[in-house]
Write a protein that holds these residues in place. Sequence first.
Motif, mmCIF file in Angstrom:
data_model
loop_
_atom_site.group_PDB
_atom_site.id
_atom_site.type_symbol
_atom_site.label_atom_id
_atom_site.label_comp_id
_atom_site.label_asym_id
_atom_site.label_seq_id
_atom_site.Cartn_x
_atom_site.Cartn_y
_atom_site.Cartn_z
ATOM 1 N N THR A 1 0.836 -1.205 0.000
ATOM 2 C CA THR A 1 0.000 0.000 0.000
ATOM 3 C C THR A 1 0.870 1.254 0.000
ATOM 4 O O THR A 1 0.588 2.204 -0.740
ATOM 5 C CB THR A 1 -0.951 -0.012 1.212
ATOM 6 O OG1 THR A 1 -1.787 -1.162 1.119
ATOM 7 C CG2 THR A 1 -1.809 1.237 1.257
ATOM 8 N N GLY A 2 1.921 1.257 0.804
ATOM 9 C CA GLY A 2 2.838 2.403 0.840
ATOM 10 C C GLY A 2 3.517 2.627 -0.500
ATOM 11 O O GLY A 2 3.638 3.766 -0.966
ATOM 12 N N TYR A 3 3.960 1.534 -1.134
ATOM 13 C CA TYR A 3 4.580 1.639 -2.456
ATOM 14 C C TYR A 3 3.583 2.224 -3.462
ATOM 15 O O TYR A 3 3.922 3.109 -4.238
ATOM 16 C CB TYR A 3 5.066 0.259 -2.924
ATOM 17 C CG TYR A 3 5.702 0.289 -4.290
ATOM 18 C CD1 TYR A 3 7.068 0.448 -4.433
ATOM 19 C CD2 TYR A 3 4.925 0.181 -5.448
ATOM 20 C CE1 TYR A 3 7.655 0.501 -5.691
ATOM 21 C CE2 TYR A 3 5.501 0.240 -6.703
ATOM 22 C CZ TYR A 3 6.871 0.391 -6.822
ATOM 23 O OH TYR A 3 7.436 0.453 -8.066
ATOM 24 N N LYS B 1 0.966 4.109 -2.944
ATOM 25 C CA LYS B 1 0.698 5.531 -2.687
ATOM 26 C C LYS B 1 1.847 6.407 -3.174
ATOM 27 O O LYS B 1 1.627 7.493 -3.710
ATOM 28 C CB LYS B 1 0.459 5.760 -1.198
ATOM 29 C CG LYS B 1 -0.900 5.293 -0.734
ATOM 30 C CD LYS B 1 -1.097 5.573 0.748
ATOM 31 C CE LYS B 1 -2.457 5.064 1.205
ATOM 32 N NZ LYS B 1 -2.654 5.256 2.647
#
Length: 108
Positions: free
Chosen positions: A37-39, A41
């Motif tokens: 999810t961080g990647y 975003k």
Amino acid sequence: SCKKAQPRLDELAAKYAGRVDFVGVTLDEKDDAAVVTGYAKLHKPGYPLLSMSAESRTAFLGEVKPWFRGGPPPLPSALVVDRPTGRVLLRAIGAPTVSELEAALAVR
């Protein structure tokens, strides 16, 4: 790396939208849902990204080993799979080129 392959995959996903489904799948054990999810975003890929549980990863690697002639897939790798038949149309290290993808799709 996946980051280097992403621009070409983004280009292909845009060009073939509606004809080809692109999905990024991480096989790295440390890439849990929060990392993916961080990647997503930060890098905003033009296709969905998935992480897998350890059990799913093991099962998936067992399924794809024959596609890569018995060994683990080099990372990043791309597979083009015909959804109705499950037949592998293309194996590529990194993102496939437009011409490789078009040739694989012509085989369908």
